[in-house]
Write an enzyme that holds these catalytic residues in place. Structure first.
Site, PDB file in Angstrom:
ATOM      1  N   ASN A  10       0.847  -1.193   0.000  1.00  0.00           N
ATOM      2  CA  ASN A  10       0.000   0.000   0.000  1.00  0.00           C
ATOM      3  C   ASN A  10       0.885   1.246   0.000  1.00  0.00           C
ATOM      4  O   ASN A  10       1.488   1.596   1.010  1.00  0.00           O
ATOM      5  CB  ASN A  10      -0.918  -0.030   1.229  1.00  0.00           C
ATOM      6  CG  ASN A  10      -1.918   1.106   1.240  1.00  0.00           C
ATOM      7  OD1 ASN A  10      -1.594   2.237   0.895  1.00  0.00           O
ATOM      8  ND2 ASN A  10      -3.129   0.795   1.650  1.00  0.00           N
ATOM      9  N   ASN A  12       0.118   4.348  -0.125  1.00  0.00           N
ATOM     10  CA  ASN A  12      -0.351   5.405   0.775  1.00  0.00           C
ATOM     11  C   ASN A  12       0.215   5.210   2.173  1.00  0.00           C
ATOM     12  O   ASN A  12       0.656   6.159   2.824  1.00  0.00           O
ATOM     13  CB  ASN A  12      -1.885   5.424   0.843  1.00  0.00           C
ATOM     14  CG  ASN A  12      -2.512   5.852  -0.457  1.00  0.00           C
ATOM     15  OD1 ASN A  12      -2.165   6.879  -1.012  1.00  0.00           O
ATOM     16  ND2 ASN A  12      -3.440   5.057  -0.957  1.00  0.00           N
ATOM     17  N   ASP A  69      -1.823  -3.958  10.564  1.00  0.00           N
ATOM     18  CA  ASP A  69      -3.186  -4.190  10.116  1.00  0.00           C
ATOM     19  C   ASP A  69      -4.041  -3.191  10.857  1.00  0.00           C
ATOM     20  O   ASP A  69      -3.826  -2.928  12.048  1.00  0.00           O
ATOM     21  CB  ASP A  69      -3.659  -5.623  10.380  1.00  0.00           C
ATOM     22  CG  ASP A  69      -4.887  -5.980   9.542  1.00  0.00           C
ATOM     23  OD1 ASP A  69      -5.092  -5.366   8.472  1.00  0.00           O
ATOM     24  OD2 ASP A  69      -5.653  -6.862   9.953  1.00  0.00           O
ATOM     25  N   PHE A 149      -7.093   8.041   2.514  1.00  0.00           N
ATOM     26  CA  PHE A 149      -7.522   6.826   1.824  1.00  0.00           C
ATOM     27  C   PHE A 149      -8.412   6.032   2.765  1.00  0.00           C
ATOM     28  O   PHE A 149      -8.632   6.412   3.912  1.00  0.00           O
ATOM     29  CB  PHE A 149      -6.318   6.003   1.343  1.00  0.00           C
ATOM     30  CG  PHE A 149      -5.393   5.567   2.450  1.00  0.00           C
ATOM     31  CD1 PHE A 149      -5.480   4.293   2.997  1.00  0.00           C
ATOM     32  CD2 PHE A 149      -4.423   6.424   2.955  1.00  0.00           C
ATOM     33  CE1 PHE A 149      -4.625   3.888   4.012  1.00  0.00           C
ATOM     34  CE2 PHE A 149      -3.561   6.027   3.962  1.00  0.00           C
ATOM     35  CZ  PHE A 149      -3.668   4.760   4.498  1.00  0.00           C
ATOM     36  N   TYR A 151     -11.327   4.738   4.824  1.00  0.00           N
ATOM     37  CA  TYR A 151     -12.552   5.333   5.373  1.00  0.00           C
ATOM     38  C   TYR A 151     -12.352   6.794   5.795  1.00  0.00           C
ATOM     39  O   TYR A 151     -13.242   7.380   6.426  1.00  0.00           O
ATOM     40  CB  TYR A 151     -13.029   4.512   6.579  1.00  0.00           C
ATOM     41  CG  TYR A 151     -13.425   3.099   6.221  1.00  0.00           C
ATOM     42  CD1 TYR A 151     -14.725   2.797   5.820  1.00  0.00           C
ATOM     43  CD2 TYR A 151     -12.504   2.054   6.280  1.00  0.00           C
ATOM     44  CE1 TYR A 151     -15.096   1.505   5.490  1.00  0.00           C
ATOM     45  CE2 TYR A 151     -12.860   0.758   5.954  1.00  0.00           C
ATOM     46  CZ  TYR A 151     -14.150   0.486   5.554  1.00  0.00           C
ATOM     47  OH  TYR A 151     -14.516  -0.791   5.223  1.00  0.00           O
ATOM     48  N   LYS A 172      -3.197  14.700  10.146  1.00  0.00           N
ATOM     49  CA  LYS A 172      -3.714  13.355  10.389  1.00  0.00           C
ATOM     50  C   LYS A 172      -2.693  12.514  11.157  1.00  0.00           C
ATOM     51  O   LYS A 172      -3.038  11.854  12.144  1.00  0.00           O
ATOM     52  CB  LYS A 172      -4.072  12.672   9.065  1.00  0.00           C
ATOM     53  CG  LYS A 172      -4.573  11.251   9.250  1.00  0.00           C
ATOM     54  CD  LYS A 172      -4.786  10.542   7.923  1.00  0.00           C
ATOM     55  CE  LYS A 172      -5.057   9.070   8.160  1.00  0.00           C
ATOM     56  NZ  LYS A 172      -5.104   8.285   6.939  1.00  0.00           N
TER      57      LYS A 172
END
Length: 192
Positions: A10, A12, A69, A149, A151, A172
């Site tokens: 991933n 991102n 995760d 990305f 939710y 963030k």
């Protein structure tokens, strides 16, 4: 500079974590170490999935690594999507489909409390270490913002009036679940 593999494909997530490491470690991707196979995520907990991925990379490639995760847990729907967050709307793992599915399942619910939770497993010189980050918040009724990305467009962290998707990456990272878990990981690595 010590090398450390982030066991993900991933981009991102890699960008987010690279920024947080501030050049203290050379972050390698799975591609950098020659790992082109899809890493299994078939455990029933976030901790289990992060352990499964990190352990696989350590055992097969003998490189220090960490895996994460992350799950979104929504109270009104019994903690869903949880460990199934990435594939909530099906195996295609599509963010937009997942958000639509979540909002549909929340129709008629006034209480929309939720939390993002990240579990990180680090394999450092064969030793396993786990770190967790949690951020509480609410699920909105509509999408807001175009950053981030997953939710992010429907999650407003506690104490804020904007979704993660309306925040800069720096804003963030300062408050996010992954940011908290990565900070714990970095502090641990600094002490080694």
């Amino acid at each position: 500079m010590k090398e450390l593999c982030f066991a993900t494909n991933n981009k991102n997530k890699v960008a987010e974590v690279s920024q947080m490491l501030e050049g203290k470690y050379k972050l390698l991707t799975l591609e950098d170490i020659g790992c082109h196979e899809e890493l299994a995520e078939d455990q029933d907990t976030l901790e289990g999935n992060s352990r499964q991925k990190a352990q696989y990379v350590w055992e097969k490639y003998k490189v220090n690594c960490f895996a994460d995760d992350t799950g979104l847990e929504v109270d009104a729907i019994c903690g869903e999507p949880g460990v199934y967050s990435a594939r909530y709307a099906g195996p295609q793992r599509n963010d937009a489909d997942n958000i639509r599915h979540l909002l549909k399942n929340l129709e008629g619910h006034d209480v929309r409390r939720a939390r993002f939770r990240t579990s990180i497993t680090l394999y450092l010189d064969g030793q396993e270490h786990q770190f967790e980050g949690i951020v509480n918040g609410q699920i909105t009724t509509e999408w807001k913002g175009n950053k981030g990305f997953g939710y992010d467009p429907v999650f407003v962290p506690e104490g804020y009036d904007r979704t993660f998707a309306e925040m800069t990456p720096e804003e963030k990272n300062a408050i996010s679940h992954r940011g908290e878990a990565i900070r714990k990981l970095v502090e641990f690595l600094k002490a080694q």
